[in-house]
Design a protein around this motif. Structure first.
Motif, PDB file in Angstrom:
ATOM      1  N   VAL A  75       0.838  -1.198   0.000  1.00  0.00           N
ATOM      2  CA  VAL A  75       0.000   0.000   0.000  1.00  0.00           C
ATOM      3  C   VAL A  75       0.876   1.252   0.000  1.00  0.00           C
ATOM      4  O   VAL A  75       0.584   2.235  -0.698  1.00  0.00           O
ATOM      5  CB  VAL A  75      -0.948  -0.002   1.216  1.00  0.00           C
ATOM      6  N   LEU A  76       1.952   1.225   0.784  1.00  0.00           N
ATOM      7  CA  LEU A  76       2.869   2.363   0.824  1.00  0.00           C
ATOM      8  C   LEU A  76       3.459   2.640  -0.550  1.00  0.00           C
ATOM      9  O   LEU A  76       3.534   3.805  -0.985  1.00  0.00           O
ATOM     10  CB  LEU A  76       3.989   2.078   1.831  1.00  0.00           C
ATOM     11  N   SER A  77       3.853   1.599  -1.254  1.00  0.00           N
ATOM     12  CA  SER A  77       4.433   1.765  -2.588  1.00  0.00           C
ATOM     13  C   SER A  77       3.438   2.415  -3.544  1.00  0.00           C
ATOM     14  O   SER A  77       3.804   3.285  -4.345  1.00  0.00           O
ATOM     15  CB  SER A  77       4.889   0.412  -3.143  1.00  0.00           C
ATOM     16  N   CYS A  78       2.181   1.995  -3.459  1.00  0.00           N
ATOM     17  CA  CYS A  78       1.147   2.594  -4.304  1.00  0.00           C
ATOM     18  C   CYS A  78       0.928   4.065  -3.944  1.00  0.00           C
ATOM     19  O   CYS A  78       0.721   4.910  -4.821  1.00  0.00           O
ATOM     20  CB  CYS A  78      -0.159   1.821  -4.179  1.00  0.00           C
ATOM     21  N   SER A  79       0.991   4.368  -2.652  1.00  0.00           N
ATOM     22  CA  SER A  79       0.772   5.756  -2.227  1.00  0.00           C
ATOM     23  C   SER A  79       1.862   6.682  -2.748  1.00  0.00           C
ATOM     24  O   SER A  79       1.616   7.865  -2.998  1.00  0.00           O
ATOM     25  CB  SER A  79       0.699   5.846  -0.698  1.00  0.00           C
ATOM     26  N   ILE A  80       3.069   6.157  -2.913  1.00  0.00           N
ATOM     27  CA  ILE A  80       4.162   6.962  -3.465  1.00  0.00           C
ATOM     28  C   ILE A  80       3.827   7.385  -4.884  1.00  0.00           C
ATOM     29  O   ILE A  80       3.980   8.550  -5.267  1.00  0.00           O
ATOM     30  CB  ILE A  80       5.485   6.181  -3.425  1.00  0.00           C
ATOM     31  N   LEU A  81       3.343   6.440  -5.679  1.00  0.00           N
ATOM     32  CA  LEU A  81       3.019   6.744  -7.077  1.00  0.00           C
ATOM     33  C   LEU A  81       1.833   7.703  -7.180  1.00  0.00           C
ATOM     34  O   LEU A  81       1.881   8.680  -7.947  1.00  0.00           O
ATOM     35  CB  LEU A  81       2.717   5.444  -7.825  1.00  0.00           C
ATOM     36  N   VAL A  82       0.788   7.441  -6.413  1.00  0.00           N
ATOM     37  CA  VAL A  82      -0.388   8.308  -6.466  1.00  0.00           C
ATOM     38  C   VAL A  82      -0.041   9.705  -5.953  1.00  0.00           C
ATOM     39  O   VAL A  82      -0.471  10.723  -6.515  1.00  0.00           O
ATOM     40  CB  VAL A  82      -1.543   7.711  -5.649  1.00  0.00           C
ATOM     41  N   GLY A  83       0.761   9.762  -4.901  1.00  0.00           N
ATOM     42  CA  GLY A  83       1.177  11.062  -4.377  1.00  0.00           C
ATOM     43  C   GLY A  83       2.004  11.837  -5.381  1.00  0.00           C
ATOM     44  O   GLY A  83       1.847  13.056  -5.518  1.00  0.00           O
ATOM     45  N   GLU A  84       2.878  11.134  -6.085  1.00  0.00           N
ATOM     46  CA  GLU A  84       3.714  11.813  -7.089  1.00  0.00           C
ATOM     47  C   GLU A  84       2.857  12.324  -8.239  1.00  0.00           C
ATOM     48  O   GLU A  84       3.129  13.402  -8.794  1.00  0.00           O
ATOM     49  CB  GLU A  84       4.778  10.852  -7.604  1.00  0.00           C
ATOM     50  N   MET A  85       1.817  11.594  -8.597  1.00  0.00           N
ATOM     51  CA  MET A  85       0.890  12.090  -9.621  1.00  0.00           C
ATOM     52  C   MET A  85       0.237  13.390  -9.176  1.00  0.00           C
ATOM     53  O   MET A  85       0.120  14.350  -9.954  1.00  0.00           O
ATOM     54  CB  MET A  85      -0.194  11.040  -9.900  1.00  0.00           C
ATOM     55  N   ALA A  86      -0.181  13.438  -7.916  1.00  0.00           N
ATOM     56  CA  ALA A  86      -0.827  14.646  -7.388  1.00  0.00           C
ATOM     57  C   ALA A  86       0.132  15.825  -7.389  1.00  0.00           C
ATOM     58  O   ALA A  86      -0.245  16.955  -7.725  1.00  0.00           O
ATOM     59  CB  ALA A  86      -1.335  14.383  -5.969  1.00  0.00           C
ATOM     60  N   VAL A  87       1.387  15.580  -7.043  1.00  0.00           N
ATOM     61  CA  VAL A  87       2.389  16.653  -7.025  1.00  0.00           C
ATOM     62  C   VAL A  87       2.659  17.155  -8.443  1.00  0.00           C
ATOM     63  O   VAL A  87       2.767  18.362  -8.677  1.00  0.00           O
ATOM     64  CB  VAL A  87       3.690  16.149  -6.366  1.00  0.00           C
ATOM     65  N   LEU A  88       2.741  16.240  -9.399  1.00  0.00           N
ATOM     66  CA  LEU A  88       2.975  16.637 -10.786  1.00  0.00           C
ATOM     67  C   LEU A  88       1.819  17.484 -11.320  1.00  0.00           C
ATOM     68  O   LEU A  88       2.036  18.484 -12.014  1.00  0.00           O
ATOM     69  CB  LEU A  88       3.177  15.396 -11.656  1.00  0.00           C
ATOM     70  N   LYS A  89       0.595  17.097 -11.009  1.00  0.00           N
ATOM     71  CA  LYS A  89      -0.562  17.870 -11.457  1.00  0.00           C
ATOM     72  C   LYS A  89      -0.565  19.259 -10.829  1.00  0.00           C
ATOM     73  O   LYS A  89      -0.882  20.252 -11.490  1.00  0.00           O
ATOM     74  CB  LYS A  89      -1.852  17.129 -11.104  1.00  0.00           C
ATOM     75  N   ARG A  90      -0.199  19.342  -9.551  1.00  0.00           N
ATOM     76  CA  ARG A  90      -0.141  20.650  -8.879  1.00  0.00           C
ATOM     77  C   ARG A  90       0.921  21.529  -9.513  1.00  0.00           C
ATOM     78  O   ARG A  90       0.685  22.714  -9.784  1.00  0.00           O
ATOM     79  CB  ARG A  90       0.170  20.459  -7.392  1.00  0.00           C
ATOM     80  N   ASN A  91       2.087  20.971  -9.792  1.00  0.00           N
ATOM     81  CA  ASN A  91       3.159  21.751 -10.408  1.00  0.00           C
ATOM     82  C   ASN A  91       2.772  22.232 -11.801  1.00  0.00           C
ATOM     83  O   ASN A  91       3.096  23.354 -12.202  1.00  0.00           O
ATOM     84  CB  ASN A  91       4.444  20.925 -10.471  1.00  0.00           C
ATOM     85  N   GLU A  92       2.080  21.369 -12.536  1.00  0.00           N
ATOM     86  CA  GLU A  92       1.621  21.757 -13.872  1.00  0.00           C
ATOM     87  C   GLU A  92       0.635  22.918 -13.779  1.00  0.00           C
ATOM     88  O   GLU A  92       0.704  23.885 -14.559  1.00  0.00           O
ATOM     89  CB  GLU A  92       0.962  20.558 -14.555  1.00  0.00           C
ATOM     90  N   ALA A  93      -0.276  22.855 -12.816  1.00  0.00           N
ATOM     91  CA  ALA A  93      -1.258  23.927 -12.642  1.00  0.00           C
ATOM     92  C   ALA A  93      -0.599  25.246 -12.240  1.00  0.00           C
ATOM     93  O   ALA A  93      -1.102  26.323 -12.557  1.00  0.00           O
ATOM     94  CB  ALA A  93      -2.284  23.521 -11.581  1.00  0.00           C
TER      95      ALA A  93
END
Length: 254
Positions: free
Chosen positions: A95-113
């Motif tokens: 679960v932790l490994s999955c959270s890393i990927l999902v969290g990184e997606m959220a950070v990338l979307k925020r940076n793009e915005a």
């Protein structure tokens, strides 16, 4: 002969407690490193982020405490309890490994915005290039569950590899210039905290040298692989190949 048995028993006991001290140090670094930039602001109501970031933070700290408890069980001679709880550890790390990927997606979307998409994608290499190596080390540790000397060193190597973000927060707190922006930093800033984390490998190798007469291959080979990943990520993050990979990964978030 009795002296030899007593000496060997003492070395085994010393080794158990060495790893317990290492696990305790990991907890201190993980919690202490994130206190100025996460735990304290969260407590004061000043930290705002997508829910996945908070979920990831709790999972990461839970994993670090779980690792300490598992190490304590071995140090206390409760190996069967350690193995029983290992299934929970497998689920928790997954679960932790999955959270890393999902969290990184959220950070990338925020940076793009925020108009910092390219900088965010370059810095994402620090996390996303380390991720498969950490999963690989954990997988090897699980495969070698019946080889305790290999298993415990692979798990220690894994913990050392995931300490970099916590140590990086210490660097940010102590060395970031006043008024520094909140945008993604260049990937090379990950190197100093990574090298500080790698000092734990040096400590473990010295312990092996004292108790075994030579460092265990897990630390020699694994340490070199980890170091190579940390160093090579910096130039790789600047390539067009990486930017294409990061953009494809970002599109997975929708």
């Amino acid at each position: 002969m009795n002296a030899t048995v007593i000496e060997a028993s003492g070395l085994r006991s010393d080794s158990r407690y060495f790893y317990l001290w290492m696990a305790g140090a990991f907890v201190v670094v993980a919690f202490g490193g994130f206190t100025p930039t996460y735990w304290a602001p969260v407590t004061a109501g000043k930290f705002h982020a997508p829910p996945i970031i908070h979920i990831h933070g709790m999972l990461m700290f839970t994993w670090t405490v779980f690792f300490f408890v598992q190490t304590a069980l071995v140090a206390a001679g409760r190996t069967m309890d350690h193995r029983t709880w290992g299934l929970a550890g497998l689920a928790l790390f997954s679960v932790l490994s999955c959270s890393i990927l999902v969290g990184e997606m959220a950070v990338l979307k925020r940076n793009e915005a925020l108009g910092m998409g390219d900088a965010g994608r370059r810095f994402a290499a620090v996390t996303l290039c380390a991720w498969p190596l950490m999963v690989g080390i954990f997988t090897l540790a699980v495969v070698n569950i019946r080889r305790p000397q290999v298993h415990k060193r692979l798990m220690t190597l894994l913990m050392i590899g995931i300490l970099t973000p916590a140590i990086a927060r210490v660097f940010i707190t102590l060395l970031a210039p006043p008024g520094a922006g909140g945008g993604p930093p260049p990937p090379f800033v990950s190197l100093p905290p990574s090298l500080v984390a790698d000092l734990f490998i040096v400590i473990a190798m010295i312990h092996d040298w004292r108790t075994r007469g030579r460092p265990h291959p897990v630390y020699v080979v694994g340490g070199l692989v980890l170091l190579a990943q940390q160093v090579l990520t910096v130039p790789f993050a600047a390539t067009g190949t990486w930017m294409s990979i990061a953009q494809a990964f970002e599109r997975l978030a929708g």
